[in-house]
Design a protein around this motif. Structure first.
Motif, PDB file in Angstrom:
ATOM      1  N   PHE B 105       0.848  -1.194   0.000  1.00 43.53           N
ATOM      2  CA  PHE B 105       0.000   0.000   0.000  1.00 43.53           C
ATOM      3  C   PHE B 105       0.879   1.238   0.000  1.00 43.53           C
ATOM      4  CE2 PHE B 105      -1.833  -3.491   2.302  1.00 43.53           C
ATOM      5  CZ  PHE B 105      -3.013  -3.687   1.608  1.00 43.53           C
ATOM      6  N   ILE B 106       0.406   2.269  -0.691  1.00 46.71           N
ATOM      7  CA  ILE B 106       1.169   3.512  -0.763  1.00 46.71           C
ATOM      8  C   ILE B 106       0.459   4.608   0.015  1.00 46.71           C
ATOM      9  CG2 ILE B 106       1.837   5.382  -2.335  1.00 46.71           C
ATOM     10  CD1 ILE B 106       2.585   3.262  -4.363  1.00 46.71           C
ATOM     11  N   GLY B 107       1.238   5.365   0.774  1.00 46.91           N
ATOM     12  CA  GLY B 107       0.708   6.515   1.490  1.00 46.91           C
ATOM     13  C   GLY B 107       1.374   7.784   0.979  1.00 46.91           C
ATOM     14  N   GLY B 169      -3.251   5.820  -0.522  1.00 51.05           N
ATOM     15  CA  GLY B 169      -3.945   6.720   0.391  1.00 51.05           C
ATOM     16  C   GLY B 169      -3.304   8.088   0.343  1.00 51.05           C
ATOM     17  N   ILE B 170      -4.100   9.111   0.152  1.00 49.36           N
ATOM     18  CA  ILE B 170      -3.557  10.463   0.022  1.00 49.36           C
ATOM     19  C   ILE B 170      -4.119  11.365   1.109  1.00 49.36           C
ATOM     20  CG2 ILE B 170      -3.383  12.472  -1.484  1.00 49.36           C
ATOM     21  CD1 ILE B 170      -3.455  10.673  -3.861  1.00 49.36           C
ATOM     22  N   ASN B 171      -3.219  11.995   1.848  1.00 48.28           N
ATOM     23  CA  ASN B 171      -3.632  12.944   2.891  1.00 48.28           C
ATOM     24  C   ASN B 171      -3.583  14.360   2.353  1.00 48.28           C
ATOM     25  OD1 ASN B 171      -3.370  10.654   4.404  1.00 48.28           O
ATOM     26  ND2 ASN B 171      -1.458  11.294   5.379  1.00 48.28           N
ATOM     27  N   LEU B 172      -4.665  15.070   2.592  1.00 45.40           N
ATOM     28  CA  LEU B 172      -4.754  16.442   2.139  1.00 45.40           C
ATOM     29  C   LEU B 172      -5.396  17.239   3.261  1.00 45.40           C
ATOM     30  CD1 LEU B 172      -4.030  17.799  -0.530  1.00 45.40           C
ATOM     31  CD2 LEU B 172      -6.306  17.269  -1.365  1.00 45.40           C
ATOM     32  N   SER B 173      -4.948  18.470   3.431  1.00 40.01           N
ATOM     33  CA  SER B 173      -5.605  19.268   4.473  1.00 40.01           C
ATOM     34  C   SER B 173      -6.903  19.832   3.908  1.00 40.01           C
ATOM     35  CB  SER B 173      -4.682  20.390   4.948  1.00 40.01           C
ATOM     36  OG  SER B 173      -4.498  21.311   3.914  1.00 40.01           O
ATOM     37  N   GLY B 174      -7.721  20.299   4.788  1.00 41.30           N
ATOM     38  CA  GLY B 174      -8.979  20.916   4.365  1.00 41.30           C
ATOM     39  C   GLY B 174     -10.120  19.925   4.312  1.00 41.30           C
ATOM     40  N   SER B 200      -7.192   7.542 -12.367  1.00 39.45           N
ATOM     41  CA  SER B 200      -7.073   7.314 -13.808  1.00 39.45           C
ATOM     42  C   SER B 200      -5.656   7.610 -14.297  1.00 39.45           C
ATOM     43  CB  SER B 200      -8.077   8.181 -14.560  1.00 39.45           C
ATOM     44  OG  SER B 200      -7.731   9.537 -14.422  1.00 39.45           O
ATOM     45  N   LYS B 201      -4.934   8.487 -13.593  1.00 41.40           N
ATOM     46  CA  LYS B 201      -3.582   8.828 -14.041  1.00 41.40           C
ATOM     47  C   LYS B 201      -2.523   7.880 -13.488  1.00 41.40           C
ATOM     48  CE  LYS B 201      -4.604  13.622 -14.867  1.00 41.40           C
ATOM     49  NZ  LYS B 201      -4.119  14.992 -14.971  1.00 41.40           N
ATOM     50  N   VAL B 202      -2.873   7.164 -12.421  1.00 40.04           N
ATOM     51  CA  VAL B 202      -1.875   6.295 -11.795  1.00 40.04           C
ATOM     52  C   VAL B 202      -2.210   4.824 -12.024  1.00 40.04           C
ATOM     53  CG1 VAL B 202      -0.721   5.754  -9.629  1.00 40.04           C
ATOM     54  CG2 VAL B 202      -1.469   8.078 -10.063  1.00 40.04           C
ATOM     55  N   GLY B 203      -3.487   4.533 -12.172  1.00 42.11           N
ATOM     56  CA  GLY B 203      -3.870   3.157 -12.451  1.00 42.11           C
ATOM     57  C   GLY B 203      -4.006   2.274 -11.232  1.00 42.11           C
ATOM     58  N   ILE B 204      -4.079   2.897 -10.072  1.00 40.67           N
ATOM     59  CA  ILE B 204      -4.266   2.146  -8.823  1.00 40.67           C
ATOM     60  C   ILE B 204      -5.341   2.868  -8.028  1.00 40.67           C
ATOM     61  CG2 ILE B 204      -3.158   1.420  -6.673  1.00 40.67           C
ATOM     62  CD1 ILE B 204      -0.489   1.422  -8.149  1.00 40.67           C
ATOM     63  N   ARG B 205      -6.134   2.107  -7.273  1.00 40.71           N
ATOM     64  CA  ARG B 205      -7.220   2.730  -6.516  1.00 40.71           C
ATOM     65  C   ARG B 205      -6.707   3.779  -5.541  1.00 40.71           C
ATOM     66  NH1 ARG B 205     -10.762  -1.926  -3.935  1.00 40.71           N
ATOM     67  NH2 ARG B 205     -12.128  -0.215  -3.368  1.00 40.71           N
ATOM     68  N   LEU B 411      -4.790   3.084   6.524  1.00 45.16           N
ATOM     69  CA  LEU B 411      -6.191   3.339   6.186  1.00 45.16           C
ATOM     70  C   LEU B 411      -6.556   2.688   4.853  1.00 45.16           C
ATOM     71  CD1 LEU B 411      -6.744   6.993   7.383  1.00 45.16           C
ATOM     72  CD2 LEU B 411      -8.013   4.975   8.093  1.00 45.16           C
ATOM     73  N   VAL B 412      -5.643   2.758   3.886  1.00 43.72           N
ATOM     74  CA  VAL B 412      -5.921   2.102   2.610  1.00 43.72           C
ATOM     75  C   VAL B 412      -6.033   0.601   2.814  1.00 43.72           C
ATOM     76  CG1 VAL B 412      -5.228   1.826   0.231  1.00 43.72           C
ATOM     77  CG2 VAL B 412      -4.470   3.783   1.492  1.00 43.72           C
TER      78      VAL B 412
END
Lengths: 419, 419
Positions: B105-107, B169-174, B200-205, B411-412
């Motif tokens: 998994f990628i964070g 899994g991508i963390n973003l503020s806001g 769609s640009k990376v090909g992974i969920r 989380l992912v």
DNA sequence: TATAGTTTTTAAATTTATTTATTTACTTTA
DNA sequence: TAAAGTAAATAAATAAATTTAAAAACTATA
């Protein structure tokens, strides 16, 4: 050579559901069946009557399994067939649901100067109530003894056999450990937990709960809450209590002390709170604060319905002020607005933190309806993030003081039957 | 006469676990088995390796059933036999657990001026990280394009085949809606949710999450949290973020906007907050507030390591002040103490409301350790009910900035595998 | 009014899981 | 070192659930 006769000790008679429920060390299929029965009862209790197909979806079981499950519950006397219901074409399904008078629960709401008692059936119906029974809550053995007598009297007066009453829920203010049954603020004389002491005097299982939490649960189960799962309930009385529902369940915190909303440090004043600290929300936004402000205004020469009735400032209580406001007394209305504004700042903070779907205002101050609700609402708009507060509805309790006994009854039902 | 050949369309080959996982409309035994597999994986993931007997207790299944279940998972390549383990007399049981390199998994932790990326395996191991990668978070398409390029570069540099990476899994503020994948504060150009665009640009969920919440989850899963189920995590950076864990689960609120702790109205000042309101906690207790106070003190003639280095007040950033404090700069330490005191008043309020078992201080300001912790602790003692705050431990984050990528990965893992 | 189409319920067949019994593997004690 | 005891794993037997099929109960349409 010893010959093992293993099965001789096992009962031949089939157990009733309640015997099953309390039998320990049940494993395997028996254990699973008990849990399935609980799940079925929980569905009926929370959502209502259902067809076999509904239950199949809910419990992820096949139709034959659900059929036997329901037949068992019908055998136990807890469920019955409510007959056919309309269908969308095709054979009409049978509707199943709880038998209301197969089990009963008692709720006891202990206030400072009176007692409310109620009896509910297996569904959410309040069968009979005794409200505003004079009783003085003092922290001594006589007061506890009197409480037990009142409960016993209530039970004997009921048109329901004692053995059908499966539990008593008691609401008490202050610190309560609902899991162990200990009360720390009242009646903490013995080693034994308070719930056990009352239990031995009444002969029915007893569960204690914090009063605001119980009211919150009552409101949550009432018609005013629909799909909402994250709900805050505020008990606006002399003090400020809070009950928090998260994901449809009461939130307790580590030791059950959560919800001490009244004692958050929000003001920069010199008023000493009951808790011993300064600046608590309760010093500026509670029933106590309202009484203090009201008396002070009268001392300063302000006029009110109450002063014109020749009441001395020191005689005036919270109920008098609420009553005056509901009869258009300007001073009462003004001060309640002030209380509401202060309270609203606190609620704004709760909304920022919880992003709840619903905030319910209960307790005696909520009886002033829009006199308290509107100042609260505008303070919320002023002090919370608009994005978050637009998500939140603000409602006045519909159940009023009855929220306490209803919540107590429903909580006992859950504890005895479902969890 | 039409002859139905029903079974001709069904696959003869057995599905892999991931195919099973994503297949819709599965009912009956197949459905139950998938759920049992999930439950087994969740147990291994959260609690660790286990014997067949352990799993029997946990899942309420018989030994033969658990055996076949584990054999299936071994077939799927997700679980393996870790050999025998000590027993208390009697045959030694075999220990089973996750195969670490069967899935990854990628964070991605997006900060204002840099990016942290990490890869974790099926267990909690961080396999490889790229930290402090220069990246400017701007709210435009170029910035988004760059982000995707960085992620793609990270993946191609990994020593792991792309198809074994089950999610990002991508963390973003806001403001983020984790359920729909929409981000409202950043990259909100299209109709499509941001998560789908990146997908769609990376090909992974791809799964989005609020940064503070993700960090909170990372800390919660780390070694510093043991039995605690109700935990507050504070992300002390320029702003103040909060992640809330209730009953071991992240709390979101109605729309995922919960935890806006930085914008509670706690002060009676005239400083306009980023949110547009006055008196927010962030105006007196955040990194921004610290920078503002520090610059002001320098303008007023105070001395500091930084001023002696001929830095202009307007050039000084939060990291400089933190660095100065950790090198014994008196002004920095004093002002951090002030920030801590203000923050402590806010945390006191959280403790009264939540009665949590644990409060974890994270974010860059937490790197000042006791310089921030002690003033917070004494303010908590001063402003919260002692009964409640005695229940609560206050800790500095052990993971530091890594909490973000660890939380994102975990989380992912949960979203893909377990829930 | 008969017939086709739907849906629920029940019955029979089949699959699946649990129970019970046995074997295996190891520890402890004599 | 053998024997007794304990726990885990496996095999066989049994019980219980699901699946499939059929019957029953109803609606809509020709």
């Amino acid at each position: 050579m010893d010959h093992k006769i293993r099965k001789s000790n096992q009962p031949v008679m089939s157990k009733t559901f309640f015997e099953e429920l309390n039998s320990e060390n049940v494993t395997g299929v028996a254990y699973k069946n008990i849990n399935l029965k609980k799940a079925a009862l929980a569905y009926f209790a929370n959502i209502g009557n259902a067809t076999i197909a509904d239950m199949c979806k809910e419990l992820n079981l096949s139709a034959p399994k659900v059929t036997t499950l329901l037949n068992d519950l019908i055998q136990d006397g807890l469920v019955k067939d409510y007959g056919k219901v309309e269908s969308t074409g095709g054979r009409k399904p049978n509707l199943y649901g709880l038998v209301p008078d197969s089990a009963f629960f008692i709720g006891v709401d202990i206030k400072q100067n009176h007692l409310n008692l109620g009896l509910s059936d297996l569904q959410k119906n309040l069968i009979s109530t005794v409200e505003n029974l004079p009783y003085k809550l003092d922290n001594n053995k006589e007061s506890l003894e009197q409480l037990c007598q009142h409960i016993n009297q209530f039970i004997t007066d009921l048109p329901v056999p004692r053995e059908k009453i499966l539990g008593i829920g008691i609401n008490l203010s202050g610190r309560i450990n609902y899991a162990t049954g200990y009360s720390y603020s009242f009646f903490h004389f013995d080693e034994e937990p308070l719930s056990k002491i009352i239990e031995s005097k009444v002969g029915i299982r007893v569960f204690l709960e914090n009063d605001s939490r119980s009211m919150a649960y009552g409101e949550f189960c009432s018609d005013s809450v629909h799909g909402e799962k994250n709900v805050l309930f505020l008990n606006l009385d002399h003090g400020i209590g809070m009950g928090v529902l998260i994901d449809g369940k009461l939130y307790y915190g580590k030791s059950g002390y959560s919800g001490e909303f009244g004692h958050i440090p929000l003001f920069d004043n010199e008023i000493i709170c009951h808790c011993g600290k300064k600046g608590c929300l309760e010093t500026e936004a509670s029933g106590w604060a309202l009484v203090r402000m009201f008396r002070q205004k009268l001392d300063e020469g302000s006029s009110s319905l109450l002063s014109r009735r020749n009441m001395q400032p020191s005689e005036i209580g919270l109920q008098d002020i609420i009553h005056a406001a509901n009869h258009d007394d300007v001073l009462a209305i003004e001060l309640i607005a002030k209380i509401g504004e202060n309270l609203g700042r606190g609620i704004a903070l709760l909304i920022n933190i919880f992003n709840p779907e619903l905030v319910i205002l209960g307790g005696s101050l909520a009886a002033t309806e829009d006199y308290i609700r509107l100042p609260i609402k505008s303070a919320i708009n002023k002090y919370s993030l608009s994005l978050v507060n637009n998500d939140t509805r603000l409602k006045i309790s519909r159940l009023g003081e009855r929220a306490g006994i209803i919540g107590a009854c429903l909580l006992v039902r859950n504890k005895v039957l479902i969890s």
